[in-house]
Design a protein around this motif. Structure first.
Motif, short mmCIF file in Angstrom:
data_model
loop_
_atom_site.label_atom_id
_atom_site.label_comp_id
_atom_site.label_asym_id
_atom_site.label_seq_id
_atom_site.Cartn_x
_atom_site.Cartn_y
_atom_site.Cartn_z
N TYR A 20 -16.39 -14.18 -18.13
CA TYR A 20 -16.31 -15.07 -17.00
C TYR A 20 -15.45 -16.20 -17.25
N GLU A 21 -15.34 -16.55 -18.41
CA GLU A 21 -14.46 -17.53 -19.06
C GLU A 21 -13.05 -17.16 -18.40
N GLU A 22 -12.68 -15.98 -18.56
CA GLU A 22 -11.30 -15.55 -18.15
C GLU A 22 -11.36 -15.31 -16.72
N LYS A 23 -12.40 -15.08 -16.04
CA LYS A 23 -12.36 -14.80 -14.67
C LYS A 23 -12.14 -16.28 -13.84
N TYR A 24 -12.72 -17.13 -14.36
CA TYR A 24 -12.82 -18.55 -13.83
C TYR A 24 -12.09 -19.34 -14.66
N PRO A 25 -10.57 -19.28 -14.59
CA PRO A 25 -9.80 -20.17 -15.44
C PRO A 25 -9.94 -21.78 -14.90
N GLU A 26 -9.29 -22.51 -15.64
CA GLU A 26 -8.89 -23.92 -15.36
C GLU A 26 -8.14 -23.70 -14.10
N ARG A 27 -8.32 -24.51 -13.30
CA ARG A 27 -7.34 -24.62 -11.96
C ARG A 27 -6.36 -25.22 -12.15
N ASN A 28 -5.40 -24.60 -11.38
CA ASN A 28 -3.92 -25.11 -11.58
C ASN A 28 -3.68 -26.10 -10.69
N LEU A 29 -4.20 -27.58 -10.81
CA LEU A 29 -3.99 -28.73 -10.07
C LEU A 29 -2.96 -29.52 -10.67
N GLY A 30 -2.46 -30.28 -9.70
CA GLY A 30 -1.79 -31.55 -10.20
C GLY A 30 -3.00 -32.70 -10.84
N GLU A 31 -1.84 -33.73 -11.74
CA GLU A 31 -2.79 -34.53 -12.70
C GLU A 31 -3.65 -35.28 -11.79
N GLY A 32 -4.82 -35.68 -12.32
CA GLY A 32 -5.58 -36.71 -11.54
C GLY A 32 -6.42 -36.02 -10.14
N ALA A 33 -6.28 -34.49 -10.13
CA ALA A 33 -6.72 -33.83 -8.83
C ALA A 33 -8.26 -34.00 -9.30
N ILE A 34 -9.12 -34.32 -8.34
CA ILE A 34 -10.48 -34.27 -8.47
C ILE A 34 -11.24 -33.02 -7.80
N VAL A 35 -11.89 -32.09 -8.60
CA VAL A 35 -12.67 -30.98 -7.88
C VAL A 35 -14.13 -31.39 -8.01
N THR A 36 -14.53 -31.34 -6.95
CA THR A 36 -16.03 -31.94 -6.85
C THR A 36 -16.66 -30.79 -5.68
N ARG A 37 -18.14 -31.37 -5.36
CA ARG A 37 -18.85 -30.25 -4.63
C ARG A 37 -19.89 -30.91 -3.93
N PHE A 38 -20.48 -30.41 -3.06
CA PHE A 38 -21.75 -30.84 -2.21
C PHE A 38 -22.53 -29.62 -2.63
N ALA A 39 -23.73 -29.87 -2.95
CA ALA A 39 -24.58 -28.66 -3.65
C ALA A 39 -26.10 -28.85 -3.27
N PRO A 40 -26.14 -28.80 -1.94
CA PRO A 40 -27.61 -28.73 -1.23
C PRO A 40 -28.42 -27.70 -1.87
N SER A 41 -29.85 -27.94 -1.52
CA SER A 41 -30.50 -26.65 -1.33
C SER A 41 -30.57 -26.20 0.06
N PRO A 42 -30.82 -24.81 0.40
CA PRO A 42 -30.83 -24.40 1.71
C PRO A 42 -32.08 -24.72 2.57
N THR A 43 -32.44 -25.60 2.60
CA THR A 43 -33.41 -26.20 3.52
C THR A 43 -33.05 -26.23 4.89
N GLY A 44 -31.80 -26.20 5.36
CA GLY A 44 -31.43 -26.33 6.76
C GLY A 44 -31.33 -27.73 7.21
N PHE A 45 -32.01 -28.48 6.28
CA PHE A 45 -31.89 -30.06 6.70
C PHE A 45 -30.60 -30.71 6.10
N VAL A 46 -29.91 -31.54 6.69
CA VAL A 46 -28.87 -32.43 6.03
C VAL A 46 -29.54 -33.83 6.35
#
Ligand code: GLU
Length: 553
Positions: A20-46
């Motif tokens: 998995y470490e190889e399959k998902y390598p560091e991302r090749n992004l510019g300096e200072g690039a922020i990788v982030t996410r929205f991680a809700p439970s699938p309750t259908g309700f936002v």
């Protein structure tokens, strides 16, 4: 027998973590690039607070040339509802906030760091759990729920901190042989983290929003893999945000107190920890106190509410940025025509305590946002909304050519009309421009005006029809004629004059206008009457004035 043998016994078939470490390598992004996410439970309700977090996350990712992804956290299968993912995906789309990566429907996803639905990552978590067991950093726990309850009761009776830790962690020091024996005998178990922490030591954490915070170290041997083979939130967070190469975890501040545990997990797993930004909840005034906007009590807690009400997505986003950064308001004042994307949003300037939700302010922003739209945009957007929520309006808007004229009234000029805050306001703001609606309403004619004498009203209407109205007049001539009419009737031709000599006149030119306005629209307040009359056209104007006269009798 050693830890590795125990790990092999528990998870014989999973891959080595190096895969998995190889399959998902560091991302090749510019300096200072922020990788982030929205991680809700699938309750259908936002929740609006969830949308707020997602907006903040998406904004910083976009500004830095990073990635914003949507991960569905469905490891608590009790909470799942049918079509829960679709509801979330659609809500993000409604706000034009579709993720760069991750789930794009209940079953589809985009991006190379998936699967983005946790229940499809079971094997990945198990690989890492196996690795931890092999290192002696996790262990199988055979305690039954009853034993757990017994421990809890003893702790309570002795008035000590509850939890599975230290001497209370019964299975922590089981030998690998003993554990293997129990497993072979078919005893059921879960996997626990063997925490290296001590409660009497402190850790320091620098949160991007909350600043410097001190916590006791974590010493709880929390569950990492449950009896159903799925991970707990904590373990999944560490594994996923590592493998998905999240740089910044932007989430609700209810998780702030879990930071010591999370940092420990990252460390013991050999991962580089992400930065954390914990967002305060959106609050509401309630009986003099403040409380979180509640899914149960407040309809406006659900993002679906804004869609149903027809509050434009841009207004909601602009409002949320307003509460996110206090500098937004000044920026907006200085840059009334810029897009919200141009605002220099700063994650570290978000407020440490919860912002108060202000519907009045949101609706004010709605008015401004809509006032800047072209007639065509207002037409299209109200029609789109009406098709889903208001048949009556959808029918009125059938005639596009006329609809555009109606929405064109006082629009596209320097001071556009600001009377529509949301699409559900549209019908009551335009219905009088449609004859069926207008004549249907006329019975509730408002006679409460400065000029209330029926004879005077009748005379004004007659004079206007017979002597003063000319459909070819330009705006100035049209207005001058209303003045003349006022003077002919013995009213003040100027409001100034009226105010200077209050005893001399019964009314003034504005009141005469109101008589005409009421006759033409059945309202005392409307946008520019000249423009309204241009849209109504001569025949309809005369008919409305005649009918008003009739109704006086
Ligand atoms: N599934 C978690 C929640 O909905 C996500 C928290 C996080 O963003 O890590 O609270």
């Amino acid at each position: 027998m050693d830890y590795k043998d125990l790990a092999n016994l528990i998870f014989p078939d999973v891959k080595d973590i190096s895969y998995y470490e190889e399959k998902y390598p560091e991302r090749n992004l510019g300096e200072g690039a922020i990788v982030t996410r929205f991680a809700p439970s699938p309750t259908g309700f936002v929740h609006i607070g969830g949308l707020y977090q997602a907006l903040v996350a998406r904004t910083v990712a976009e500004k830095t040339g990073g990635v914003f992804f949507l991960r569905v956290e469905d490891t608590d299968q009790k909470r799942e509802v049918e079509d829960g993912v679709t509801g979330i995906v659609n809500s993000l789309k409604d706000f034009d906030m579709a993720p760069d990566e991750g789930m794009i429907s209940d079953t589809e996803e985009i991006g190379k760091y998936g699967p983005y639905k946790q229940s499809l990552r079971k094997e990945i978590y198990q690989s890492y759990a196996k690795y931890m067991i092999g290192q002696g950093k996790a262990y199988p726990c055979f305690c039954t729920p009853e034993e757990g309850e017994e421990i809890r009761q003893k702790q309570e009776a002795a008035k000590i901190r509850p939890g599975y830790y230290g001497v209370w962690a019964k299975c922590r020091n089981i030998t690998v042989e003993e554990a293997a024996e129990k497993i072979k005998n078919g005893e059921s178990y879960i996997i626990r983290f063997k925490s290296p922490g001590r409660e009497d030591r402190k850790i320091k954490h620098k949160d991007i929003i909350k600043g410097n915070v001190d916590f006791p170290e974590n010493d709880l041997d929390i569950v990492i893999i449950k009896a159903d083979g799925l991970p707990t939130y904590h373990f999944a967070h560490a594994v996923d945000d590592h493998l998905m190469r999240t740089t910044h975890v932007i989430r609700s501040d209810e998780w702030l107190s879990s930071v010591p545990l999370h940092l420990q997990l990252f460390h013991e797993l050999g991962f580089k920890a992400p930065k954390y930004a914990h967002i305060s909840p959106i609050m509401k005034n309630d009986n003099g106190g403040k409380r979180k906007l509640s899914k149960r009590k407040d309809p406006e807690a659900a993002v679906e509410y804004y869609k149903k009400e027809g509050i434009p997505a841009d207004a909601v986003k602009e409002y949320l940025l307003n509460i996110a950064n206090s500098t937004f308001e000044n920026w907006r004042r200085a840059n009334p025509d810029k897009k919200i994307e141009e605002f220099d949003f700063q994650l570290n300037k978000m407020s440490v305590s919860g912002a108060l939700f202000d519907m009045v302010k949101l609706l004010d922003i709605g008015k401004i946002v809509i006032s800047k739209m072209t007639a065509e945009e207002v037409y299209e957007k109200s029609l789109e909304w009406a098709k889903e929520y208001d048949n009556e309006l959808a029918e009125l808007l059938n005639d596009k050519e006329y609809g555009l004229k109606v929405f064109g009234i006082e629009r596209g000029n320097k001071k556009p009309r600001k009377d529509i805050a949301k699409w559900s306001d549209v019908i009551s703001n335009i219905d009088y421009m449609y004859d069926d609606k207008f004549y249907g309403k006329i019975k509730e004619y408002p006679y409460q005006q400065a000029i209330s004498d029926k004879e005077d009203i009748s005379k004004i209407l007659s004079l206007y029809i017979e002597k003063y109205y000319d459909s070819n007049d330009d705006k100035q001539t049209w207005f001058d004629k209303i003045k003349e009419l006022a003077v002919e009737m013995g009213y003040a031709g100027e409001v100034k004059e009226f105010k200077a000599n209050p005893g001399m006149y019964k009314a003034h030119v504005g009141d005469v206008s109101t008589v005409l306005r009421v006759a033409l629209t059945a309202r005392t307040n409307t946008p520019d009457m000249y423009e309204i009359m241009q849209v109504l056209g001569k025949d309809r104007i005369i008919k409305r004035l005649e009918v008003a006269k009739e109704n006086l009798k």
